[in-house]
Structure formats: structure tokens, C-alpha cells
Design a protein around this motif. Sequence first.
Motif, PDB file in Angstrom:
ATOM      1  N   ARG A 141      29.289  48.843  33.335  1.00  0.00           N
ATOM      2  CA  ARG A 141      29.673  47.494  33.723  1.00  0.00           C
ATOM      3  C   ARG A 141      30.197  47.469  35.156  1.00  0.00           C
ATOM      4  N   PRO A 142      29.504  46.773  36.059  1.00  0.00           N
ATOM      5  CA  PRO A 142      30.013  46.698  37.431  1.00  0.00           C
ATOM      6  C   PRO A 142      31.289  45.870  37.506  1.00  0.00           C
ATOM      7  N   ILE A 143      32.144  46.204  38.409  1.00  0.00           N
ATOM      8  CA  ILE A 143      33.392  45.456  38.574  1.00  0.00           C
ATOM      9  C   ILE A 143      33.099  44.139  39.284  1.00  0.00           C
ATOM     10  N   ASN A 144      33.494  43.043  38.661  1.00  0.00           N
ATOM     11  CA  ASN A 144      33.378  41.736  39.273  1.00  0.00           C
ATOM     12  C   ASN A 144      34.627  41.524  40.124  1.00  0.00           C
ATOM     13  N   LYS A 145      34.451  41.458  41.426  1.00  0.00           N
ATOM     14  CA  LYS A 145      35.613  41.370  42.318  1.00  0.00           C
ATOM     15  C   LYS A 145      36.309  40.018  42.220  1.00  0.00           C
ATOM     16  N   ARG A 146      35.579  39.006  41.764  1.00  0.00           N
ATOM     17  CA  ARG A 146      36.175  37.666  41.732  1.00  0.00           C
ATOM     18  C   ARG A 146      36.840  37.361  40.401  1.00  0.00           C
ATOM     19  N   HIS A 147      36.223  37.770  39.297  1.00  0.00           N
ATOM     20  CA  HIS A 147      36.716  37.351  37.987  1.00  0.00           C
ATOM     21  C   HIS A 147      36.799  38.514  37.014  1.00  0.00           C
ATOM     22  N   MET A 148      37.790  38.432  36.137  1.00  0.00           N
ATOM     23  CA  MET A 148      37.873  39.297  34.959  1.00  0.00           C
ATOM     24  C   MET A 148      37.860  38.353  33.756  1.00  0.00           C
ATOM     25  N   PRO A 175      45.598  36.711  38.795  1.00  0.00           N
ATOM     26  CA  PRO A 175      44.781  35.825  39.628  1.00  0.00           C
ATOM     27  C   PRO A 175      43.292  35.878  39.313  1.00  0.00           C
ATOM     28  N   ARG A 176      42.796  37.008  38.819  1.00  0.00           N
ATOM     29  CA  ARG A 176      41.359  37.125  38.573  1.00  0.00           C
ATOM     30  C   ARG A 176      40.966  36.767  37.144  1.00  0.00           C
ATOM     31  N   ALA A 177      41.937  36.470  36.314  1.00  0.00           N
ATOM     32  CA  ALA A 177      41.625  36.188  34.908  1.00  0.00           C
ATOM     33  C   ALA A 177      40.884  34.859  34.775  1.00  0.00           C
ATOM     34  N   ARG A 178      39.831  34.881  33.971  1.00  0.00           N
ATOM     35  CA  ARG A 178      39.087  33.671  33.636  1.00  0.00           C
ATOM     36  C   ARG A 178      38.890  33.649  32.126  1.00  0.00           C
ATOM     37  N   LEU A 179      39.355  32.600  31.475  1.00  0.00           N
ATOM     38  CA  LEU A 179      39.266  32.499  30.021  1.00  0.00           C
ATOM     39  C   LEU A 179      38.014  31.702  29.655  1.00  0.00           C
ATOM     40  N   VAL A 180      37.073  32.377  29.021  1.00  0.00           N
ATOM     41  CA  VAL A 180      35.755  31.809  28.746  1.00  0.00           C
ATOM     42  C   VAL A 180      35.594  31.650  27.237  1.00  0.00           C
ATOM     43  N   HIS A 181      35.346  30.429  26.790  1.00  0.00           N
ATOM     44  CA  HIS A 181      35.216  30.139  25.366  1.00  0.00           C
ATOM     45  C   HIS A 181      33.769  29.783  25.051  1.00  0.00           C
ATOM     46  N   LYS A 220      29.668  41.477  26.418  1.00  0.00           N
ATOM     47  CA  LYS A 220      29.672  42.850  26.917  1.00  0.00           C
ATOM     48  C   LYS A 220      30.072  42.930  28.392  1.00  0.00           C
ATOM     49  N   ARG A 221      29.989  41.809  29.106  1.00  0.00           N
ATOM     50  CA  ARG A 221      30.414  41.794  30.515  1.00  0.00           C
ATOM     51  C   ARG A 221      31.867  41.362  30.669  1.00  0.00           C
ATOM     52  N   SER A 222      32.559  41.163  29.543  1.00  0.00           N
ATOM     53  CA  SER A 222      33.953  40.713  29.582  1.00  0.00           C
ATOM     54  C   SER A 222      34.902  41.895  29.726  1.00  0.00           C
ATOM     55  N   ALA A 223      36.078  41.610  30.279  1.00  0.00           N
ATOM     56  CA  ALA A 223      37.123  42.631  30.353  1.00  0.00           C
ATOM     57  C   ALA A 223      37.867  42.736  29.029  1.00  0.00           C
ATOM     58  N   LEU A 224      38.011  41.594  28.319  1.00  0.00           N
ATOM     59  CA  LEU A 224      38.742  41.539  27.061  1.00  0.00           C
ATOM     60  C   LEU A 224      38.095  40.492  26.171  1.00  0.00           C
TER      61      LEU A 224
END
Length: 330
Positions: A141-148, A175-181, A220-224
Motif C-alpha cells: 500500500r503506497p503512502i497517501n501523503k494527503r489523506h489517511m 490533520p490527514r484523517a479522512r472518515l469515509v463511510h 484495503k487502501r484504508s489506514a483503519l
Amino acid sequence: MSAPHIWIVSPASARANNGNWQSASRWGRFLRTRYRVSISQQWPDAGPAGAPDLLIALHARRSAPSLDAYARAYPQRPSILLLTGTDLYRDIQTDASAQQALRQASALVLLQPAGMDALPAPLRAKASVIFQSAATLRPARPINKRHMDISMVGHLRSEKDPLTFMRAAALVTAPRARLVHIGGALEPALEQAALATAAAHPRYQWLGALPHAATRQRLKRSALMAITSHMEGGANVIIEAICSGVPVLASDISGNRGMLGDDYAGYFPPGDAAALARLIDRALAEPDFYSLLRTQCDARAPLFAPAAEQAALLELVDNLLHKTKQGTTS
């Protein structure tokens, strides 16, 4: 001589794309390696498949009419009742049809061991645990510099408690956290809440319902992965996260403990958005804590291997059919 015929009753259809349908579809694939399989939303239906040798019913209350009809029509033939969530932790306490389904089924299947405590003691002898499974998706998984991304996967309905996930969006400080539902709106009030939260807090995104394959790719591309439910029988999305190498943050309820273990470090009290937000911030800020969650999830992965689920299911079905055959020939 043709193979025995197994009929799976799933109250959910493929269009619903929920956990019940995923369970029915996966069990159908496993069983077709040895049996003829039909799947429908009720039994009997108008199809030409004929009477099954064994009926599998998902959800005690919603499949109770099918299980009752089958038990009356073929009292000597075996049946399996899979307890999937709200039936185990709510319906069987109060609903007469769900309670009758428990008694009528030849065998009961739970999705995790903690659920055994919810069953009436006299029925536990005919219950077994079969963990669900998922194919392993573990990319580099590549690191997304903008969002986790912290993903929540579940339709918008009260049992899943999506409001806790939405409220956490206002409290997370990373700051990089993005909550995706990801999930369809089944209750209008929750749909309005999701739209309002997305408008007020850009870090929250509601994507609506997605196909299962697309959901797994997002996961699978999520941090959590966060699961906020008040009630779960054994959530398949936990398995999909673990089998994708994604650590889980879970409400501290019986169904989640049965999946993740009592010593898991990623629990928060049900409905506590502030506690969920603190866990998200900590996991993203502290590499050691994130590593602990990942290690604990990885340790559970062998429980959720497709081969293990298929072997357990085939063994149960084989044994029930064998007992029936013995009974009719003795």
C-alpha cells in the motif's frame, strides 16, 4: 444418483448486498463443490428445484416462516439455522417465531464464540461456531501523503450506529484523517445526518452504496476500519479488514469481542464518539500503537481463511445428512 440438494434461505437478496447476502452467496459457492444448491428469499418458492434434502436458513426471525414450513413438510429432514446478528442479540429474547426457529432447527450456527452466551442453555448442545472468511487482499500500500482514510462499511441503519462515526468526524484532530463511510441509506433521518455531516465537516465523506468488489478495494487502501455497531452477530467487514491488513477500531460489544478477542486494544464504548476519535488520533500519531493493532489483527487472520470456513460447513452438512440417512435405513 444425483448429489443431495441444499436450499439456502436468505432474507436478503443480491441487490441488498449486505452481510446476510454475502454469507448466503459464499456458503452457496462452498457447498456447490459437493452438492446441488438453491438460494432464495423464502421456502418454498415457485422454482422448479424440488424439495431439498437439507435447508439452511439465515436469521431466526426473518426466515422463521420458511423454516417452519420446511419442518412441517419434512419433519425427518435436517435444517441449519445461521444466527446472523439482530436475531441472536435481540429477536430470540422476545420474538416467538424466532424462538420457535431455534427449537425447530436441527443445528444452530454462530459466527463467533461469544454468541453462545446469548443462546438458551438447553440449545447450546446443538450449536457450533463457524467463522466467516474472506479472500486475502494485502497489496503493497503506497503512502497517501494527503489523506489517511478511516473507513466505515455498513448501511445507514440504527443497529450500525453511523451517528457515532459521523460525530467522531468533528472530534478527530489528526490533520490527514479522512472518515469515509460506504453504505446505502436505509433510514431517511440517517441519510439527512450523513449529508449534513459531510457539509459541515469536509473530513467526512459518505460514498453511498458501492458494489462489494469496489468496497473491498476502498477498504484495503484504508489506514483503519471503524465498526460502531450496537449489535453484530459476527461482522464480515471485520474479516475483510483483517484479511486486507487493515487494523480495526470496534465498539466494545459481544459480537465484536468474539471476532477480535478479549485482549484487543482497539475497542471503544458503544456510542462514544469522543473515544473513537481519540483512538483514531492515537493510531495515526503513535506508530507503536498502530503496529500493536495490526499485529493483533494479523494474529486473528488464520481463523478467517476460506478453506477453514468451507471445511467446517461441509463437515456440518455431511454429518447432518449422514445422520438422516442412517435414521431412514436403520
